[in-house]
Enzyme design. Sequence first.
Site, PDB file in Angstrom:
ATOM      1  N   GLY A  46       0.842  -1.058  -0.021  1.00 61.82           N
ATOM      2  CA  GLY A  46      -0.008  -0.037   0.060  1.00 61.82           C
ATOM      3  C   GLY A  46       0.788   1.077  -0.036  1.00 61.82           C
ATOM      4  CD  GLN A  51       3.564   5.890   2.931  1.00 61.11           C
ATOM      5  OE1 GLN A  51       2.609   5.132   2.414  1.00 61.11           O
ATOM      6  NE2 GLN A  51       4.319   5.156   3.567  1.00 61.11           N
ATOM      7  CB  CYS A 101       5.346   2.053   7.790  1.00 67.05           C
ATOM      8  SG  CYS A 101       4.636   3.578   7.110  1.00 67.05           S
ATOM      9  CG  LEU A 102       6.863   1.030   1.810  1.00 62.63           C
ATOM     10  CD1 LEU A 102       6.177   1.358   0.546  1.00 62.63           C
ATOM     11  CD2 LEU A 102       8.033  -0.035   1.680  1.00 62.63           C
ATOM     12  CG  HIS A 143      -0.748   1.144   7.412  1.00 62.83           C
ATOM     13  ND1 HIS A 143       0.374   0.897   8.259  1.00 62.83           N
ATOM     14  CD2 HIS A 143       0.251   1.977   6.415  1.00 62.83           C
ATOM     15  CE1 HIS A 143       1.478   1.238   7.930  1.00 62.83           C
ATOM     16  NE2 HIS A 143       1.198   1.933   6.800  1.00 62.83           N
ATOM     17  CD  GLU A 144      -1.389   2.216   2.866  1.00 62.68           C
ATOM     18  OE1 GLU A 144      -0.765   3.951   2.888  1.00 62.68           O
ATOM     19  OE2 GLU A 144      -0.660   1.434   3.134  1.00 62.68           O
ATOM     20  CG  HIS A 147       0.164   6.696   5.880  1.00 64.67           C
ATOM     21  ND1 HIS A 147       1.669   7.273   6.313  1.00 64.67           N
ATOM     22  CD2 HIS A 147       0.417   5.400   5.407  1.00 64.67           C
ATOM     23  CE1 HIS A 147       2.319   6.220   6.491  1.00 64.67           C
ATOM     24  NE2 HIS A 147       1.750   5.165   6.005  1.00 64.67           N
TER      25      HIS A 147
HETATM   26  O1  GNR Z   1       4.115  -2.495   2.578  1.00 60.10           O
HETATM   27  C1  GNR Z   1       3.260  -2.382   3.638  1.00 60.10           C
HETATM   28  N1  GNR Z   1       3.018  -3.559   4.423  1.00 60.10           N
HETATM   29  C2  GNR Z   1       2.153  -3.436   5.402  1.00 60.10           C
HETATM   30  C3  GNR Z   1       1.935  -4.670   6.313  1.00 60.10           C
HETATM   31  C4  GNR Z   1       0.991  -4.682   7.356  1.00 60.10           C
HETATM   32  C5  GNR Z   1       0.380  -3.658   7.450  1.00 60.10           C
HETATM   33  C6  GNR Z   1       0.427  -2.509   6.446  1.00 60.10           C
HETATM   34  C7  GNR Z   1       1.150  -2.390   5.569  1.00 60.10           C
HETATM   35  S1  GNR Z   1       1.364  -1.006   4.603  1.00 60.10           S
HETATM   36  C8  GNR Z   1       3.029  -1.045   4.047  1.00 60.10           C
HETATM   37  C9  GNR Z   1       3.380   0.027   3.079  1.00 60.10           C
HETATM   38  C10 GNR Z   1       2.989   1.112   3.690  1.00 60.10           C
HETATM   39  O2  GNR Z   1       3.832   1.891   4.398  1.00 60.10           O
HETATM   40  N2  GNR Z   1       2.045   1.937   3.484  1.00 60.10           N
HETATM   41  O3  GNR Z   1       1.755   3.131   3.903  1.00 60.10           O
HETATM   42 NI    NI Z   2       2.761   3.083   5.753  1.00 64.48          NI
END
Ligand code: GNR
Ligand code: NI
Length: 180
Positions: A46, A51, A101-102, A143-144, A147
Amino acid sequence: MAIRRIFETPDPILRQISRPVATFDDALKTLAGDMLETMYAAPGIGLAAVQVGEPVRLLVIDLQEPESEAKDAPIVRDPRVFVNPEILSTSDQEIPYTEGCLSVPEQYAEVMRPDRIRAKWQDLDGKVHEEPIDGLLAVCLQHEMDHLNGVLFIDHLSRLKREMVLKKLAKWRKEQAVDA
Ligand code: GNR
Ligand code: NI
């Protein structure tokens, strides 16, 4: 399409509240395409626009799950784009999932979130969608969406756990710098 730089904590842009998308034009489609390419290259499942330095309410997801249960089943790309997403309701039941999270590279921690949500969003043409969502897609969408509101998964941890993750991140970055 282009791969964009991913901003990392503690960059203050990640704390901005993203603004709603008002115009469904070619620039929006280009940004979504760039985000998918950046997400696949990272790799991640995601990515929110903020980001890559664009604080607008746009996010992309591709769970990159195998096509079937069979061992070595091929992964088919299933890119999804969510514009102006909203959570209409959430289940009382919460489940733990080990998130990464990236923008907090190479760090993982368990986060509790509602198991099922009802979500509403627009696609790149501005068409409205509304669906119940569960499983990994529900985890990733929440999660997204965090952000878009300037929230990182580490904000859901206890202060002690958050500080441990940030300490490990600093150590990992130092090691990276030596290797480079
Ligand atoms: O790549 C991602 N893996 C992930 C694993 C578990 C819960 C959420 C994520 S999202 C993350 C990529 C990211 O930072 N998205 O904002
Ligand atoms: Ni993230």
